[in-house]
Scaffold this motif. Structure first.
Motif, PDB file in Angstrom:
ATOM      1  N   VAL A 179       0.766  -1.207   0.037  1.00 43.93           N
ATOM      2  CA  VAL A 179      -0.091  -0.018   0.002  1.00 43.93           C
ATOM      3  C   VAL A 179       0.905   1.350   0.035  1.00 43.93           C
ATOM      4  O   VAL A 179       0.418   2.323  -0.127  1.00 43.93           O
ATOM      5  CB  VAL A 179      -0.961   0.107   1.304  1.00 43.93           C
ATOM      6  N   THR A 180       2.097   1.176   0.234  1.00 46.57           N
ATOM      7  CA  THR A 180       3.190   2.385   0.354  1.00 46.57           C
ATOM      8  C   THR A 180       4.000   2.268  -0.958  1.00 46.57           C
ATOM      9  O   THR A 180       5.129   2.773  -0.889  1.00 46.57           O
ATOM     10  CB  THR A 180       3.682   2.460   1.451  1.00 46.57           C
ATOM     11  N   GLY A 224      -7.411   4.455  -2.039  1.00 43.62           N
ATOM     12  CA  GLY A 224      -7.098   3.044  -1.826  1.00 43.62           C
ATOM     13  C   GLY A 224      -7.868   2.321  -0.804  1.00 43.62           C
ATOM     14  O   GLY A 224      -8.876   2.834  -0.164  1.00 43.62           O
ATOM     15  N   ASP A 225      -7.665   1.130  -0.872  1.00 47.43           N
ATOM     16  CA  ASP A 225      -8.398   0.119   0.232  1.00 47.43           C
ATOM     17  C   ASP A 225      -7.683  -0.310   1.424  1.00 47.43           C
ATOM     18  O   ASP A 225      -8.328  -0.869   2.315  1.00 47.43           O
ATOM     19  CB  ASP A 225      -9.109  -0.840  -0.530  1.00 47.43           C
ATOM     20  N   GLY A 226      -6.437  -0.085   1.334  1.00 49.32           N
ATOM     21  CA  GLY A 226      -5.455  -0.329   2.498  1.00 49.32           C
ATOM     22  C   GLY A 226      -5.210  -1.768   2.508  1.00 49.32           C
ATOM     23  O   GLY A 226      -4.446  -2.292   3.532  1.00 49.32           O
ATOM     24  N   LEU A 256      -8.442   8.838   1.646  1.00 47.39           N
ATOM     25  CA  LEU A 256      -9.812   8.314   1.378  1.00 47.39           C
ATOM     26  C   LEU A 256      -9.994   6.872   1.316  1.00 47.39           C
ATOM     27  O   LEU A 256      -9.201   6.220   0.141  1.00 47.39           O
ATOM     28  CB  LEU A 256     -10.359   9.060   0.053  1.00 47.39           C
ATOM     29  N   GLY A 257     -10.731   6.096   1.909  1.00 52.21           N
ATOM     30  CA  GLY A 257     -10.728   4.782   1.878  1.00 52.21           C
ATOM     31  C   GLY A 257     -12.059   4.027   1.415  1.00 52.21           C
ATOM     32  O   GLY A 257     -12.989   4.893   1.266  1.00 52.21           O
ATOM     33  N   ILE A 315     -12.182 -12.428  -2.366  1.00 49.65           N
ATOM     34  CA  ILE A 315     -12.764 -11.463  -1.746  1.00 49.65           C
ATOM     35  C   ILE A 315     -11.700 -10.367  -1.283  1.00 49.65           C
ATOM     36  O   ILE A 315     -10.902 -10.898  -0.629  1.00 49.65           O
ATOM     37  CB  ILE A 315     -13.715 -11.705  -0.572  1.00 49.65           C
ATOM     38  N   SER A 316     -11.851  -9.140  -1.649  1.00 51.88           N
ATOM     39  CA  SER A 316     -10.962  -8.290  -1.114  1.00 51.88           C
ATOM     40  C   SER A 316     -11.726  -7.305  -0.199  1.00 51.88           C
ATOM     41  O   SER A 316     -12.850  -7.064  -0.363  1.00 51.88           O
ATOM     42  CB  SER A 316     -10.571  -7.316  -2.319  1.00 51.88           C
ATOM     43  N   THR A 317     -11.153  -7.150   1.026  1.00 56.43           N
ATOM     44  CA  THR A 317     -11.656  -6.254   2.092  1.00 56.43           C
ATOM     45  C   THR A 317     -10.920  -4.903   2.344  1.00 56.43           C
ATOM     46  O   THR A 317      -9.884  -4.881   2.184  1.00 56.43           O
ATOM     47  CB  THR A 317     -12.048  -7.089   3.408  1.00 56.43           C
ATOM     48  N   ILE A 318     -11.613  -3.966   3.007  1.00 55.50           N
ATOM     49  CA  ILE A 318     -11.194  -2.806   3.200  1.00 55.50           C
ATOM     50  C   ILE A 318     -10.225  -2.762   4.460  1.00 55.50           C
ATOM     51  O   ILE A 318     -10.674  -3.486   5.343  1.00 55.50           O
ATOM     52  CB  ILE A 318     -11.796  -1.585   3.233  1.00 55.50           C
ATOM     53  N   ASP A 319      -9.059  -2.488   4.705  1.00 59.84           N
ATOM     54  CA  ASP A 319      -8.205  -2.514   5.783  1.00 59.84           C
ATOM     55  C   ASP A 319      -8.297  -0.989   6.321  1.00 59.84           C
ATOM     56  O   ASP A 319      -7.192  -0.240   5.843  1.00 59.84           O
ATOM     57  CB  ASP A 319      -6.849  -2.719   5.566  1.00 59.84           C
ATOM     58  N   GLU A 320      -8.926  -0.664   7.324  1.00 65.39           N
ATOM     59  CA  GLU A 320      -8.949   0.798   7.665  1.00 65.39           C
ATOM     60  C   GLU A 320      -8.032   1.400   8.555  1.00 65.39           C
ATOM     61  O   GLU A 320      -7.535   2.275   8.626  1.00 65.39           O
ATOM     62  CB  GLU A 320     -10.442   1.305   8.003  1.00 65.39           C
ATOM     63  N   GLN A 321      -7.610   0.301   9.389  1.00 68.12           N
ATOM     64  CA  GLN A 321      -6.388   0.614  10.358  1.00 68.12           C
ATOM     65  C   GLN A 321      -5.081   0.855   9.545  1.00 68.12           C
ATOM     66  O   GLN A 321      -4.653   1.845   9.965  1.00 68.12           O
ATOM     67  CB  GLN A 321      -6.188  -0.882  11.224  1.00 68.12           C
ATOM     68  N   GLN A 322      -5.159   0.229   8.144  1.00 72.10           N
ATOM     69  CA  GLN A 322      -3.810   0.364   7.481  1.00 72.10           C
ATOM     70  C   GLN A 322      -3.977   1.845   7.064  1.00 72.10           C
ATOM     71  O   GLN A 322      -2.992   2.724   6.925  1.00 72.10           O
ATOM     72  CB  GLN A 322      -3.657  -0.497   6.449  1.00 72.10           C
ATOM     73  N   LEU A 323      -5.217   2.369   6.489  1.00 70.94           N
ATOM     74  CA  LEU A 323      -5.461   3.471   5.834  1.00 70.94           C
ATOM     75  C   LEU A 323      -5.231   4.520   6.866  1.00 70.94           C
ATOM     76  O   LEU A 323      -4.642   5.846   6.536  1.00 70.94           O
ATOM     77  CB  LEU A 323      -6.797   3.550   5.168  1.00 70.94           C
TER      78      LEU A 323
END
Length: 323
Positions: free
Chosen positions: A153-154, A182-184, A207-208, A239-247
């Motif tokens: 993600v970076t 991105g989704d993180g 923005l997530g 399945i892809s999920t958002i990782d808000e902690q990473q974001l």
């Protein structure tokens, strides 16, 4: 009424003197064709006036003013094709919509678009050309699934820092605003290397996109078209999920707020983003005018058509008179 010469005005004067001087001389020297030369004198005068670029004055408008450079950093890995944004839209569609919304909210700013997947690309360098930004965003595609082998993600960190340093060196007075979209989801085996750009960022937002439940992803081909859904080795849907902690961690590295986007108005996210020093004052005054050159061009075309008709008729008459 004002004048906006189509070519340098001294050149217009020279052309005018030659055209008007020659046709006036022929008008006096050739009395048998006085009507023809009078027509050409009028044609020459109309041409000279058209070259001066006459226009009808309008009002005074305020030019949009901004001292901001805006950088969009966009995740275009395969997960951007997950269909869990604002219903069943792909996250990539959400990126495009929000880039357009941000651009409209920041008139006069300069924009740059950076994408990352298995490679990082500066798709569009800084420009005030919003049409170019719209074209770049609309043609933005997810990576070719054949090259998808785990992403960070970076991944854009080094390129982003180099780009921001260049912008600071060229225009230190302009604020540098970064929007990370991105989704993180970190699919590389190693932990992401933190962004080291906090000293170069004056505002922006992370923005997530996506949901915790996740969404199925379509594979992508080299031309950007979607194929079958991604499946694992056992044939189960990917399945892809958002990782808000990473974001949120990325937001901390940028020192900007994090906002989860599900469509709708972008204004609340921008208010939290502190988009730098966009000038609230009006920019320079610019005069609005309406050119009337096209009217003169129509008249000129009509005069030339009449002259051509008369010349053609005379040539035909001379040919019939010749034994």
């Amino acid at each position: 009424m004002s004048l906006h010469p189509l070519i340098p005005w001294p050149l217009v004067v020279v052309i005018g003197l030659l055209l008007v001087g020659f046709t006036t001389w022929r008008l006096v020297a050739d009395p048998r064709r006085r009507g023809r030369w009078a027509l050409r004198l009028v044609t020459g005068l109309v041409m000279v006036v058209a070259l001066l670029g006459p226009a009808v004055n309008g009002g005074i408008a305020q030019q949009a003013a901004s001292d901001v450079n805006v950088f969009f950093v966009v995740d275009t890995t395969t997960s951007s094709m997950a269909r869990d944004h604002n219903g069943k839209q792909t996250r990539l569609e959400g990126y495009r919509e929000d880039i357009a919304k941000i651009q409209k909210e920041m008139p006069g700013a300069r924009f740059s678009l950076i994408t990352f997947d298995y490679a990082t690309r500066v798709v569009m360098p800084l420009t005030t050309d919003t049409t170019a930004l719209q074209a770049a965003a609309s043609t933005m595609r997810a990576e070719n699934s054949l090259y998808s082998g785990g992403s960070s993600v970076t991944a854009a960190g080094e390129r982003l820092r180099t780009t921001l340093e260049g912008a600071q060196e060229r225009a230190p007075e302009r604020s540098r605003i970064v929007f990370y979209l991105g989704d993180g989801e970190q699919t590389a085996s190693s932990r992401p290397t933190p962004f080291d750009v906090g000293d170069l960022v004056d505002g922006g937002a992370v923005l997530g996109y996506g949901t915790k439940q996740g969404g199925k992803m379509a594979t992508t081909r080299g031309d950007g078209s979607a194929g079958e859904d991604v499946t694992d080795s056992e044939g189960n849907p990917g399945i892809s999920t958002i990782d808000e902690q990473q974001l949120e961690e990325i937001a901390d590295q940028f020192d900007v707020p994090y906002t989860h986007r599900t469509g709708g108005d972008i204004s609340p996210a921008l208010e939290q983003a502190d988009p730098g020093t966009t000038s609230d004052a009006a920019g320079a005054e610019i005069e609005i005018y309406t050119s009337v050159v096209w009217v003169l061009a129509v008249i000129l075309a009509l005069l030339l058509s009449i002259d051509l008709f008369l010349v053609t008729r005379e040539i035909s008459r001379l040919r019939r008179a010749t034994p």
